[in-house]
Scaffold this active site. Structure first.
Site, mmCIF file in Angstrom:
data_model
loop_
_atom_site.group_PDB
_atom_site.id
_atom_site.type_symbol
_atom_site.label_atom_id
_atom_site.label_comp_id
_atom_site.label_asym_id
_atom_site.label_seq_id
_atom_site.Cartn_x
_atom_site.Cartn_y
_atom_site.Cartn_z
ATOM 1 N N ILE A 13 96.907 29.820 66.210
ATOM 2 C CA ILE A 13 97.628 28.913 67.095
ATOM 3 C C ILE A 13 97.721 29.477 68.502
ATOM 4 O O ILE A 13 97.686 28.733 69.489
ATOM 5 C CB ILE A 13 99.033 28.599 66.524
ATOM 6 C CG1 ILE A 13 99.667 27.422 67.273
ATOM 7 C CG2 ILE A 13 99.935 29.820 66.590
ATOM 8 C CD1 ILE A 13 98.987 26.112 67.045
ATOM 9 N N SER A 35 100.422 42.470 69.460
ATOM 10 C CA SER A 35 99.856 42.241 68.141
ATOM 11 C C SER A 35 99.495 43.582 67.526
ATOM 12 O O SER A 35 99.047 44.488 68.237
ATOM 13 C CB SER A 35 98.609 41.355 68.225
ATOM 14 O OG SER A 35 97.978 41.243 66.962
ATOM 15 N N ARG A 36 99.667 43.688 66.223
ATOM 16 C CA ARG A 36 99.306 44.939 65.559
ATOM 17 C C ARG A 36 97.797 45.152 65.573
ATOM 18 O O ARG A 36 97.327 46.298 65.608
ATOM 19 C CB ARG A 36 99.813 44.944 64.124
ATOM 20 C CG ARG A 36 101.309 45.129 63.989
ATOM 21 C CD ARG A 36 101.779 44.970 62.561
ATOM 22 N NE ARG A 36 101.552 43.613 62.070
ATOM 23 C CZ ARG A 36 101.858 43.187 60.852
ATOM 24 N NH1 ARG A 36 102.384 44.029 59.979
ATOM 25 N NH2 ARG A 36 101.641 41.941 60.490
ATOM 26 N N LYS A 89 107.530 26.674 66.854
ATOM 27 C CA LYS A 89 108.264 25.996 65.779
ATOM 28 C C LYS A 89 107.863 26.570 64.414
ATOM 29 O O LYS A 89 106.731 27.025 64.246
ATOM 30 C CB LYS A 89 108.017 24.478 65.838
ATOM 31 C CG LYS A 89 106.575 24.055 65.509
ATOM 32 C CD LYS A 89 106.359 23.881 64.025
ATOM 33 C CE LYS A 89 104.907 23.738 63.685
ATOM 34 N NZ LYS A 89 104.664 23.711 62.230
ATOM 35 N N ASP A 167 106.538 23.242 56.991
ATOM 36 C CA ASP A 167 105.928 23.802 58.195
ATOM 37 C C ASP A 167 105.232 22.701 58.994
ATOM 38 O O ASP A 167 105.472 22.566 60.200
ATOM 39 C CB ASP A 167 104.956 24.929 57.848
ATOM 40 C CG ASP A 167 104.290 25.514 59.076
ATOM 41 O OD1 ASP A 167 104.951 26.266 59.806
ATOM 42 O OD2 ASP A 167 103.111 25.184 59.329
#
Length: 307
Positions: A13, A35-36, A89, A167
């Site tokens: 996304i 981000s990892r 969201k 979701d």
């Protein structure tokens, strides 16, 4: 003044929607990502939000595009560091988390925005205006898609807090709560849980409303073939259909408007407006309906789900 922004979470996304929307908005400059594992070419990378907040005090806004379960901790850290926060969201895995974040933003004097991207689809304002002068007789939401296509291998959606079929279903509820000229509340629900999962794969909802219209929503994550993101409304002055998740509006059998894919561009435009005014937007009405569904819903066990 251009707002320096950091994006936390570089998944599908983020790459498909957030990064293009940020890049196209002159009000924002994407200064860093967190981000990892993932990186973005030409953008400073941090593995943790703590590293970001310590190293880049000049970044004023943090946009969180991560699953709901860890989002509260990330958002609270950013708010406590005096940063504005934008929440993908659903804005949290519980109402209490969201209300706590709203209070924290107010105490810190920063803005927080609970985004509902489907609410910002191009045709939603047109349908809201059309409904404002009509009496609703019947409203039906059909939101059915293939979880294997849209969430391949993503286990977090099946874990507590992941919401399962809500979701995507919450997208429909965000439109519902935007277009109606009055509030509604859930009166009953049925939730289908795969026997090996903690969140539902399908749900049916019935809503009470002040005009005694029949209002139902059907969510299903097992839809193969064409996907369905439709809201059909009968009124005392004709019928309207909002389809393709809010991108197409048909009234009386005639196509009224074909929108573009502007949802995330509109979200970041809204965030820019909130920052200029020093305000927040934490409308929780879609999440309230989801929480009520888990509270009121009859639990039905169905076949196990495997990717």
């Amino acid at each position: 003044m251009v707002e320096k922004l950091a994006l936390v979470g570089i998944g599908k996304i983020a790459r498909d929607q957030h990064i293009p929307a940020i890049s196209d908005n002159p009000e924002f400059s994407l200064e860093a990502v967190v981000s990892r594992n993932a990186t973005v070419d030409g953008v400073q990378h941090f593995k943790t939000v703590d590293e970001l907040l310590e190293a880049r005090p000049d970044i004023t806004t943090v946009s969180l595009a991560i699953p709901p379960q860890p989002r509260f901790d990330y958002a609270a850290k950013a708010l406590n560091a005096g940063r504005n926060v934008m929440l993908e969201k659903p804005p949290g895995q519980s109402l209490a988390e969201c209300f706590t974040l709203e209070t924290l933003a107010r105490e810190q004097g920063v803005s927080i925005f609970a985004t509902w991207h489907s609410r910002y689809a191009d045709c939603v304002p047109d349908l809201r205006e059309w409904l404002s002068s009509r009496t609703i007789k019947k409203l039906e939401i059909v939101w059915k898609e293939d979880v294997r296509k849209w969430h391949p291998g993503q286990e977090w959606i099946w874990e507590p807090g992941g919401m399962g079929v809500f979701d995507p279903g919450i997208n429909a509820l965000s439109i519902l709560t935007e277009i109606l000229p009055f509030p509604v509340h859930l009166k009953s629900a049925k939730l289908e849980f795969p026997e090996n999962r903690a969140t539902p794969i399908a749900a049916s909802l019935d809503f009470a409303n002040p005009v005694n219209a029949q209002m139902r929503a059907e969510f299903d994550w097992r839809q193969e073939g064409p996907q369905s993101w439709d809201i059909v409304i009968d009124t005392d002055d004709g019928a309207a259909t909002l389809s393709h998740g809010g991108a197409l509006l048909t009234i009386g059998g005639q196509q009224i408007k074909q929108g573009q894919d502007n949802e995330y561009a509109n979200l970041y435009a809204r965030m820019a407006s909130l920052l200029k005014s020093g305000k927040s937007d934490m409308d929780m009405s879609p999440l309230i309906h989801v929480c009520d569904a888990f509270s009121l819903g009859e639990r039905l066990v169905t076949d196990p789900f495997h990717y």
